[in-house]
Design a protein around this motif. Structure first.
Motif, short mmCIF file in Angstrom:
data_model
loop_
_atom_site.label_atom_id
_atom_site.label_comp_id
_atom_site.label_asym_id
_atom_site.label_seq_id
_atom_site.Cartn_x
_atom_site.Cartn_y
_atom_site.Cartn_z
N TYR A 253 1.08 -0.91 -0.18
CA TYR A 253 -0.37 -0.14 0.05
C TYR A 253 0.88 1.33 -0.02
O TYR A 253 2.49 0.64 0.77
CB TYR A 253 -0.99 0.15 1.19
N ARG A 254 0.55 2.71 -0.59
CA ARG A 254 0.93 4.08 -0.59
C ARG A 254 0.46 4.57 -0.19
O ARG A 254 -0.97 5.09 -0.28
CB ARG A 254 1.25 3.83 -2.07
N ALA A 255 1.17 5.93 0.61
CA ALA A 255 0.14 6.90 1.26
C ALA A 255 1.47 8.02 1.11
O ALA A 255 2.11 7.36 1.38
CB ALA A 255 -0.42 6.93 2.78
N GLY A 256 1.04 8.84 0.02
CA GLY A 256 2.51 9.48 0.20
C GLY A 256 4.08 8.80 -0.85
O GLY A 256 3.20 7.99 -1.41
N ASN A 257 4.59 9.23 -0.60
CA ASN A 257 5.79 8.49 -0.83
C ASN A 257 5.93 6.75 0.19
O ASN A 257 7.53 6.75 -0.12
CB ASN A 257 6.84 9.30 -0.72
N ARG A 258 5.33 7.06 0.73
CA ARG A 258 5.27 6.31 1.83
C ARG A 258 5.03 4.70 1.60
O ARG A 258 3.77 4.85 1.59
CB ARG A 258 4.72 6.43 3.34
N LEU A 259 5.54 3.18 1.70
CA LEU A 259 5.04 1.85 1.68
C LEU A 259 4.83 1.00 2.46
O LEU A 259 5.87 1.61 3.25
CB LEU A 259 6.06 1.67 0.78
N PHE A 260 3.79 0.02 2.72
CA PHE A 260 3.78 -0.53 4.27
C PHE A 260 3.13 -1.80 2.95
O PHE A 260 2.16 -2.14 2.23
CB PHE A 260 2.15 0.04 4.37
N MET A 261 4.15 -2.96 3.70
CA MET A 261 4.09 -4.31 3.15
C MET A 261 3.83 -5.25 3.79
O MET A 261 3.70 -5.25 4.66
CB MET A 261 5.58 -4.52 2.69
N ILE A 262 2.78 -5.76 3.40
CA ILE A 262 1.75 -6.58 4.48
C ILE A 262 2.11 -8.75 3.98
O ILE A 262 1.64 -8.86 3.15
CB ILE A 262 0.14 -6.68 4.61
#
Length: 113
Positions: A46-55
């Motif tokens: 997932y992306r919010a702005g330039n931050r990525l979050f991986m599950i």
């Protein structure tokens, strides 16, 4: 099944972010195979702005050490990682050479709370 959550930043450039997302709509087959072969059953980014979050949801055969070693010995994975690094940047608190940073769960709501 075990779940891991990781974070990473992209370079804050809309053009680069769009290119990064385009690559992830057509991930190379060798990369998908390496992910599956490592024991990763499910992965979302997932992306919010330039931050990525991986599950990642993994089976009992998965370990970060085994995945890292397999990746080092796979030239195609190294090509992908080198390409992705054109778009990615380490989190400010990441250790030297660390890309994706393992996140710590600080809250969980279970059914029947």
């Amino acid at each position: 099944m075990k779940r891991y959550c990781l974070a990473l930043d992209l370079k804050d450039d809309p053009k680069l972010i769009a290119e990064y997302e385009a690559y992830h709509k057509q991930v190379w087959p060798e990369i998908l195979k390496s992910i599956h072969d490592a024991g990763i059953e499910s992965m979302q980014i997932y992306r919010a702005g330039n931050r990525l979050f991986m599950i990642m949801e993994v089976n009992d055969t998965f370990s970060f050490e085994k995945k890292s070693q397999a990746d080092k010995n796979n030239p195609r994975v190294q090509d992908w990682e080198d390409l992705m690094w054109n778009y990615q940047q380490a989190l400010p608190f990441a250790k030297a050479g660390e890309k994706w940073v393992l996140m710590e769960r600080i809250f969980e709501l279970a059914s029947g709370y």
